[in-house]
Enzyme design. Sequence first.
Site, short mmCIF file in Angstrom:
data_model
loop_
_atom_site.label_atom_id
_atom_site.label_comp_id
_atom_site.label_asym_id
_atom_site.label_seq_id
_atom_site.Cartn_x
_atom_site.Cartn_y
_atom_site.Cartn_z
N ASP A 167 1.08 0.12 -1.17
CA ASP A 167 0.40 -1.40 -1.16
C ASP A 167 -0.93 -1.52 -0.95
OD1 ASP A 167 3.15 -2.41 -1.91
OD2 ASP A 167 3.30 -3.17 0.13
N GLU B 127 2.90 1.61 -7.75
CA GLU B 127 3.64 2.81 -7.90
C GLU B 127 2.35 4.06 -8.04
OE1 GLU B 127 6.71 3.17 -7.99
OE2 GLU B 127 7.13 1.30 -7.80
#
Length: 400
Positions: free
Chosen positions: A346, A268
């Site tokens: 990611d 995040e």
Amino acid sequence: MVLIILFLCAYIVPSIVLNFLQITHIKSALKTKAILLDSLDYKKAGNYALENLMLDTIQKCVEFGLFVFWVVFGLSFFWQWLQEIGLNGAWHHIAFLLLLLLIPLLVTLPLSFYQTFSIDKRYGFCKQSVGLFFIDLLKTSLLSIILGGVIFYVLLWVMDSFSFWWLGGFVLMFGVVVVANAIYPTLIAPLFNKFTPLEDTELKSRIEELLDKVGFKSNGIFVMDASKRDGRLNAYFGGIGRTKRVVLFDTLLEKISKDGLLAILGHELGHFKHKDILKNLATTGVFLFALFFLAAHLPESFFAQASLPQESTTTLALIFLLSSVISFWFLPLVGYFSRKAEYRADAFGATLSSKQCLANALVRLINENKSFPSSHWLYICFYYSHPPLLERLRALDYEI
């Protein structure tokens, strides 16, 4: 008739075709060896996805029936009826637009109820009571009436006051989106859920260390009582500027390790680092700009087909009804950039923990949330904001 054909051919039929492509793909995948889930959960996730797809197909048919009702009868009927009961001026226009918001909510209520208390309940996700379901519905309706009424009033004033009203309307609605993102964590979300400061001092310290490393300044780390409604796991960063906060579902704390949780938060934070929230706002701005531009250029024949006078309120009504068509064909563009952003997040998150740790956390999430790991490529193109997990894991060099 042109309006109905447009809605049917440009939205209803393509969306149903996508659903059946996905249904066929999942049924075929269920005949193969299970991946990422054990065989029982793999079948369970596939069946859950199939039931949701069939329900969504029914929902699309209901949407079409409701659209036909509005165009053939409903719009002109309610326009005249509101005048007959004594609503005039601004009250007449605002009430007319609010009916367009609230009637679909009531019509689709049985489907929402079935989704929650039949499908989600049987698969172990639904935790809420019937009473809470209707309390949420009441709160949502009241918010729609209050906030929607204010927004419609200002928007109609803009449309009636400026030559380039569509540009002013776009600026107003984009401002509403920005403000909504800013106030949602502190003013809107607490109306539905309880947020308490994270009490685990060790975990809080590790999260704050992670935030400091990236330069993310928040007004706190909170735990949301998501389990009173749903058993799925999640975490998110909400707000803009000083309203930014870290929100962890209580279900996430119960079912995932601290290292896994930090890996998810690292992902995040990748969105924060790459300014994806601002990019998403910009994408929303493009959509709103296109929507208002089209509103200003609706053919006169559309108003005649709906038996309505051509003015600001009826223009908003028609563009509101057609917004599903426009947003549907906007989805592939939004999804493409969103999936790219997920890969970047990611990659960044893996630098804060490790590829293996993040991959393990993602696999844990798919197991707990019973997400089916395989989808049709065209369905992905339209509906997936995240890449399929298999592709994300391959990008993280995870052995499947």
